[in-house]
Enzyme design. Structure first.
Site, PDB file in Angstrom:
ATOM      1  N   LEU A  20      30.197  38.781  46.120  1.00 44.02           N
ATOM      2  CA  LEU A  20      31.232  38.390  47.069  1.00 44.02           C
ATOM      3  C   LEU A  20      32.100  39.568  47.479  1.00 44.02           C
ATOM      4  CD1 LEU A  20      32.285  34.974  45.511  1.00 44.02           C
ATOM      5  CD2 LEU A  20      31.555  35.291  47.885  1.00 44.02           C
ATOM      6  N   ASP A  39      34.595  49.470  41.884  1.00 41.76           N
ATOM      7  CA  ASP A  39      33.699  48.893  40.890  1.00 41.76           C
ATOM      8  C   ASP A  39      33.834  49.715  39.620  1.00 41.76           C
ATOM      9  OD1 ASP A  39      31.262  46.749  41.115  1.00 41.76           O
ATOM     10  OD2 ASP A  39      30.846  48.250  39.577  1.00 41.76           O
ATOM     11  N   ASN A  92      39.427  40.822  44.181  1.00 45.00           N
ATOM     12  CA  ASN A  92      38.197  40.092  43.866  1.00 45.00           C
ATOM     13  C   ASN A  92      37.664  40.358  42.466  1.00 45.00           C
ATOM     14  OD1 ASN A  92      35.554  38.669  44.757  1.00 45.00           O
ATOM     15  ND2 ASN A  92      34.867  40.682  44.046  1.00 45.00           N
ATOM     16  N   TYR A 158      39.139  31.606  32.345  1.00 45.88           N
ATOM     17  CA  TYR A 158      38.903  31.793  33.785  1.00 45.88           C
ATOM     18  C   TYR A 158      39.719  30.803  34.618  1.00 45.88           C
ATOM     19  CZ  TYR A 158      36.129  32.098  38.126  1.00 45.88           C
ATOM     20  OH  TYR A 158      35.714  32.253  39.419  1.00 45.88           O
ATOM     21  N   LYS A 162      42.682  31.750  37.297  1.00 46.71           N
ATOM     22  CA  LYS A 162      42.589  31.389  38.707  1.00 46.71           C
ATOM     23  C   LYS A 162      43.708  30.437  39.132  1.00 46.71           C
ATOM     24  CE  LYS A 162      38.966  33.808  39.857  1.00 46.71           C
ATOM     25  NZ  LYS A 162      39.134  34.992  40.733  1.00 46.71           N
ATOM     26  N   THR A 192      25.842  33.063  43.831  1.00 52.62           N
ATOM     27  CA  THR A 192      26.089  34.325  43.154  1.00 52.62           C
ATOM     28  C   THR A 192      25.384  34.304  41.802  1.00 52.62           C
ATOM     29  OG1 THR A 192      28.072  33.511  42.043  1.00 52.62           O
ATOM     30  CG2 THR A 192      28.369  34.491  44.241  1.00 52.62           C
TER      31      THR A 192
END
Length: 305
Positions: A20, A39, A92, A158, A162, A192
């Site tokens: 993504l 990255d 992201n 997670y 979020k 993904t």
């Protein structure tokens, strides 16, 4: 139809070497923005930069794991050094350490919260400082998840991160509004590496990679598509066309785009002088407890064989 032109703008996209994040970086570059690709793997980051350049865009790589203030400063400074400014931040970057509550370690919890939640905070803070200094506004685009909106089995860390990101988007939209900086959370749903681990989706994702289109019941009914489908939302939110959009959680996937509601009271009851435990037990079934809310991401609806 308005033109989405990001010429002259500079963006940082964390975790954009693949998946993504790479789709977001490509979409921004395709609409004229210069992009800092981020990255933890140098080869992956450089390959992403090369793919953007080959498509006619402009990008540079900054290899650093997000989470610390130092990493955030490096990303913002790279944008300023290379492109003279920073206008767009897309947070992201993320990792997974899925386990049920009684098996999740402190390390599992801390690692995910550091990358997702603290990484979003530190990068947004550094970007906000720079954008306020420039005095020309900007866009913070935070990446959420359905898990953060509804919870998800095995994803304590997670889902918590979020959910926190959604709350930060609402808070920062108020704090940064006077500076002309919009802040929104996007809630992408796409094929993904993570969704490929869901057995029901796996055969469709494998077929898609073999050149077959995803069926309509996924693209339309489930709002499930490719990373590129989700990427369209990013240049829109970064553009002048979305200047009035802030503090929102916007879902996108496949052929579907949707606005998520903010948490709000849905039912209330009152007792003169306050409540007792017995009074709550008596009133609960016919008042506030008459329609309890569901939890978890709804299971996909697949056509019958």
């Amino acid at each position: 139809m308005p033109s989405i032109d990001l010429s002259g703008k500079a963006a940082v996209v964390t975790g954009s070497g693949r998946g993504l994040g790479l789709a977001y970086a490509h979409a921004l570059a395709a609409h004229g923005a210069s992009v800092v690709v981020n990255d933890v793997d140098e080869a992956v980051a450089e390959a992403a930069v090369k793919s953007i350049a080959e498509a006619g865009g402009k990008a540079v790589a900054e290899v650093v794991p997000v989470g610390t203030a130092e990493a955030a400063e490096r990303l913002v400074n790279r944008a300023v050094e290379e492109f003279g400014r920073l206008d767009v931040l897309v947070t992201n970057a993320g990792i997974l350490r899925d386990k049920v509550l009684w098996k999740m370690t402190d390390e599992d919890f801390d690692a995910v919260l550091t990358t997702h939640l603290k990484g979003t905070f530190t990068c947004a803070r550094a970007a906000a400082v720079r954008m306020r200094e420039q005095g020309e506004g900007g866009s913070l685009i935070l990446v959420g998840s359905p898990a953060g909106q509804r919870g998800n089995f095995g994803q304590t860390n997670y889902a918590a991160a979020k959910a926190g990101i959604a709350a930060m988007a609402r808070t920062w939209s108020m704090e940064l509004g006077r500076a002309g900086i919009t802040v929104n959370a996007i809630v992408p749903v796409a094929a993904t590496a993570m969704t490929e681990t869901i057995p029901a989706f796996a055969p469709y994702i494998e077929a898609m990679r073999g050149g077959e289109p995803l069926p309509d019941f996924l693209r339309k009914g489930e709002g499930f598509g490719t990373p590129e489908d989700c990427a369209a939302l990013v240049p829109f939110l970064a553009s002048e066309a979305a200047r009035g959009v802030t503090g929102q959680c916007v879902g996108i996937g496949g052929d579907k785009v949707a606005l998520w509601s903010h948490p709000q009271e849905i039912r209330a009851a009152y007792a003169e002088g306050g409540w007792t435990p017995a009074a709550l037990a008596d009133a609960w079934p016919t008042s506030v407890g008459a329609e309890l809310q569901s939890v978890g991401i709804p299971a996909p609806k697949f056509p019958e064989a």
